[in-house]
Design an enzyme around this catalytic site. Sequence first.
Site, PDB file in Angstrom:
ATOM      1  N   GLU A 101       0.712  -1.076  -0.133  1.00  0.00           N
ATOM      2  CA  GLU A 101       0.263  -0.149  -0.256  1.00  0.00           C
ATOM      3  C   GLU A 101       0.595   0.881  -0.228  1.00  0.00           C
ATOM      4  O   GLU A 101       2.100   1.432   0.298  1.00  0.00           O
ATOM      5  CB  GLU A 101      -0.754   0.300   1.375  1.00  0.00           C
ATOM      6  CG  GLU A 101      -2.393  -0.887   1.229  1.00  0.00           C
ATOM      7  CD  GLU A 101      -2.955  -1.240   1.808  1.00  0.00           C
ATOM      8  OE1 GLU A 101      -3.675  -1.598   2.139  1.00  0.00           O
ATOM      9  OE2 GLU A 101      -2.457  -0.823   3.660  1.00  0.00           O
ATOM     10  N   CYS A 339      -0.245   5.853  10.015  1.00  0.00           N
ATOM     11  CA  CYS A 339       0.889   5.317  10.413  1.00  0.00           C
ATOM     12  C   CYS A 339       1.006   4.051  10.967  1.00  0.00           C
ATOM     13  O   CYS A 339      -0.115   3.804  12.021  1.00  0.00           O
ATOM     14  CB  CYS A 339       1.559   7.121  11.628  1.00  0.00           C
ATOM     15  SG  CYS A 339       2.492   7.720  10.487  1.00  0.00           S
TER      16      CYS A 339
END
Length: 349
Positions: A101, A339
């Site tokens: 990704e 994150c």
Amino acid sequence: MEKINLFGLTLSQLQTLCQEQGFPKFTAKQMADWLYAKRVLTIDEMTNLSLKVRSQLNDIAYIGRHFPIDCQTSKDGTKKYLFRVTDADEAPQHVPHQYVESVFIPDGDRGTLCISCQRGCKMGCKFCVTGQQGFHGSLSAGEILNQIFSIPEFDLLTNIVYMGMGEPMDNYDNVLHSTQVLTEPWGLAWSPRRLTVSSVGITPMLRRFIEESECHVAVSLHNPYPSERQQIMPMEKTYPITGVVSMLHDFDWSGQRRISFEYTMFKGVNDDLGHAAELVRLLRGLHCRVNLIRFHESDAVDLHTSARPTMEKFRDYLNNHDITCTIRASRGEDIMAACGLLAGTADQQ
Ligand code: SF4
């Protein structure tokens, strides 16, 4: 014979290929121009190469450009792209870990892309969804660059951060080659200051990277106490953060090039002022900045988010002790793009 992926090759690799094939010397430069500046998808589009050269190239090589197979858009405009890696082309669609990704984060006139360099990761950081998956392979330079070249927002990109899935220093050559394609005159000729490469701190490789590139560097720190850091980052045992910081002191960070430390805040684990004071001690004398990151909770990880006032107190303590510190804006949490949340799964298809 397996065909060669031209996309991702550096100029010197293209020169070697041309020499082996008996092509004129200038062909390598022309190929780099078609691959990177002109972004062609096929060898036949390289129209200033002779028909003979193109035909010979078609027999032995291809351009490994692949468009994303899925895109999710967050309510804040962040986009998460899913790519199927090229070396997994023959694998059945349902096989896990064949995907990576990348996350596009628009912010006014800035467009940042967070890219992946491995499928999964060996580092095993306890707070990271990618780390929980284990390691399933490294990406080639072409596969790393494909995430940048093959999204519709390519022309909007101002910054690239190597902070997605994987540890860049564990895929050293491919990461370095990808930065060379982005920054060298025969590639995109971007300023290396547009790139930030992160690492948990694999000291010898990080030293080499700092010597061999001009990109910004970010070190994942997350806890200044070695014994506590080891509990969430197993690599602390092999490469202690004190050794990483001492190595960083060998370089001059007072100019344009930046060293930053990423510090994800976990409630009751690393977020009190004792940790802040120890962090100040650890980083004393190093011209650096610290980015505080809000932890994004997930079912996979038994850690919790620090309260905003706690983060602000921590930030203020560092700023009052001569360390530039900011709280990083949180983006794309609703699509698992924030994150530590990248999983590279095709479940959403
Ligand atoms: Fe790997 Fe980075 Fe996750 Fe650590 S935080 S496991 S280095 S991807």
